[in-house]
Design a protein around this motif. Structure first.
Motif, PDB file in Angstrom:
ATOM      1  N   GLU A  43     102.864  64.510  12.265  1.00 28.68           N
ATOM      2  CA  GLU A  43     101.498  64.147  11.868  1.00 28.68           C
ATOM      3  C   GLU A  43     101.249  64.367  10.381  1.00 28.68           C
ATOM      4  O   GLU A  43     100.127  64.591   9.957  1.00 28.68           O
ATOM      5  N   THR A  44     102.293  64.338   9.571  1.00 30.33           N
ATOM      6  CA  THR A  44     102.132  64.516   8.124  1.00 30.33           C
ATOM      7  C   THR A  44     102.902  63.444   7.345  1.00 30.33           C
ATOM      8  O   THR A  44     103.322  63.687   6.221  1.00 30.33           O
ATOM      9  N   SER A  45     103.107  62.287   7.922  1.00 36.29           N
ATOM     10  CA  SER A  45     103.781  61.137   7.290  1.00 36.29           C
ATOM     11  C   SER A  45     105.263  61.342   7.029  1.00 36.29           C
ATOM     12  O   SER A  45     105.854  60.582   6.283  1.00 36.29           O
ATOM     13  N   HIS A  46     105.858  62.366   7.602  1.00 39.35           N
ATOM     14  CA  HIS A  46     107.276  62.600   7.314  1.00 39.35           C
ATOM     15  C   HIS A  46     108.221  62.033   8.376  1.00 39.35           C
ATOM     16  O   HIS A  46     109.229  61.436   8.042  1.00 39.35           O
ATOM     17  N   CYS A  62     100.074  57.672  11.818  1.00 43.19           N
ATOM     18  CA  CYS A  62      99.344  58.916  11.567  1.00 43.19           C
ATOM     19  C   CYS A  62      98.736  58.934  10.184  1.00 43.19           C
ATOM     20  O   CYS A  62      98.030  59.865   9.823  1.00 43.19           O
TER      21      CYS A  62
END
Lengths: 164, 287
Positions: A43-46, A62
């Motif tokens: 949920e942190t674009s990774h 996300c």
């Protein structure tokens, strides 16, 4: 904050709903539409587990607000099956080449591979690795994922030739 | 990871967007691709009550190459920079740099305008635009003005753009034919910001370097145009001593901070290595 009326096309079907503007596309898909193929990983674009296809682009759902996806044409891993409901080519190749272990990253991997192969039907191994660099897998070491995508490219090209 | 609530706006043109910014002042922010802003909102490190999505403004899209100038609409994505055939011919350093930014999904959404306007020292395009001597077009309530990339960055996240202005276009003078170029970046992993990065343009005529432009990324709280480093190369034959002098001058010009990418000495060392590689590659391509 008042809710906004959201309309988009998901896997070929027109859908709509009411959502707060701060709703992320991944939550709208999973919680409002109950389309749970795309996963929430970091949920942190990774990690890329939430990857969906939006207007011909691979995006991390996300990191997209539902308003930004207003009117968009979205495809999730559910939309990549054959018309008869059987596994699509990329899905089938992941099965055949053991391109997954726990399977958590797989919907994102397959959705990303779909766009990659649309843009580059004959990728080298290096291009597949570079093209999947936004998707993390903690099980496989990537080897079989890359193998699956390369096999899917071959299969799709063979099908295209047979159709011509 | 859910941000605080806000109102969402999607204006169809620049005057409408400016009107929203004027009405709400610093409670409003524009969003392009959102891949810097949205993570900060989710972490609740950035708060806003009005989000102004620029995606419907056609005037901010498109890549135009004419009259020795490349004009990029601010909403041009990194992916479009990579796949545009004309740019690959005219200004291949853009493609080389964009390929080293983030990952494929982020490049489909992330825009060149957001990258240069945000003022994040970690972004790659600001340094590259300083290297290329680009100019930014800003539209605001008072009208349109242009600011050189080399004058734009004041401190981390502080730029010459006022809260009521929108960065709409980027204009880049096309370097002379045969100009050597390189964008070199050291990062810990795909998707990370640079530990050190450098953009280099070199022009060589008759075996002598006649022009050199060097900029450094994420090695101070703004991009650093290393003027003295360029001067160390101009007039030389790009011999080893000149290259070493340029590296020394650039390392002297940067001011990195210690963080999770390493201590200051390590960053200075890395900056030197990266710049040397960039100069070597640009020199190979010049001619």
């Amino acid at each position: 904050m008042s809710k906004m009326h959201v309309k988009m096309k998901v896997n070929g079907k027109e859908v709509e709903g009411l959502a707060e503007p701060r709703t992320l596309l991944i939550h709208f898909l999973r919680e409002d539409l109950r389309i749970t193929g795309p996963h929430i990983g970091c949920e942190t674009s990774h990690c890329g587990a939430c990857t969906v296809d939006m207007d011909g682009k691979s995006v991390k759902a996300c990191t997209v607000f539902v308003g930004q996806a207003q009117g968009a044409d979205i495809t999730t891993v559910e939309g990549l099956v054959n018309p008869d409901g059987s596994l699509g080519v990329i899905q089938e190749m992941f099965r055949e080449h053991h391109g997954l272990q726990c399977g958590y990253c797989t919907p994102g991997m397959i959705t990303r591979a779909h766009r990659l192969l649309q843009e580059n039907p004959n990728p080298t191994e290096e291009e597949v690795r570079f093209g999947l660099a936004g998707n993390l897998c903690r099980c496989t070491g990537y080897q079989n994922i890359v193998k699956s995508v390369l096999a899917a490219a071959d299969m799709m090209n063979a099908q295209k030739e047979a159709a011509e | 990871m859910i941000p605080a609530g806000f109102e969402y706006h999607r204006p169809a043109d620049i005057p409408s967007a400016l009107a929203i910014l004027q009405q709400h002042g610093d409670e409003a922010r524009v969003v392009a691709g959102g891949h810097s802003l949205i993570p900060m909102m989710k972490l609740r490190m950035t708060f806003l009550t009005h989000l102004v999505d620029l995606q419907d403004i056609d005037l901010m899209r498109g890549i135009d190459i004419a009259g020795g100038t490349v004009t990029l609409g601010a909403m041009t994505t990194q992916h479009e920079l990579i796949t545009h055939d004309g740019l690959a011919q005219t200004l291949p350093i853009l493609r080389e740099a964009a390929h080293q930014i983030a990952d494929p999904q982020v490049r489909y959404m992330g825009t060149v305008g957001g990258n240069v306007a945000n003022g994040d020292p970690g972004n790659d395009m600001p340094g590259l635009m300083q290297c290329l001597n680009a100019e930014y077009e800003l539209q605001g309530p008072e009208g349109t003005r242009n600011v050189a990339a080399r004058e734009f960055y004041e401190a981390a996240y502080f730029t010459a753009r006022s809260d009521e202005e929108i960065l709409t276009k980027i204009r880049i003078p096309v370097p002379a034919a045969g100009t050597g170029y390189a964008y070199e970046k050291q990062k810990r992993k795909i998707g990370d910001y640079a530990t050190a990065a450098s953009g280099v343009l070199l022009r060589v005529e008759g075996g002598t370097c006649t022009e050199a432009s060097i900029a450094m990324t994420n090695l101070a709280d703004t991009p650093i145009l290393a003027v003295a480093a360029g001067e160390a190369l101009v007039g030389s034959t790009l011999d080893d001593a000149a290259r070493a002098a340029a590296v020394a001058a650039a390392v002297d010009a940067i001011d990195p901070a210690a963080d999770n990418r390493g201590p200051i000495e390590f960053k200075k060392h890395t900056a030197g290595v990266i710049l040397r590689r960039a100069i070597d590659r640009a020199a190979e391509r010049a001619g």
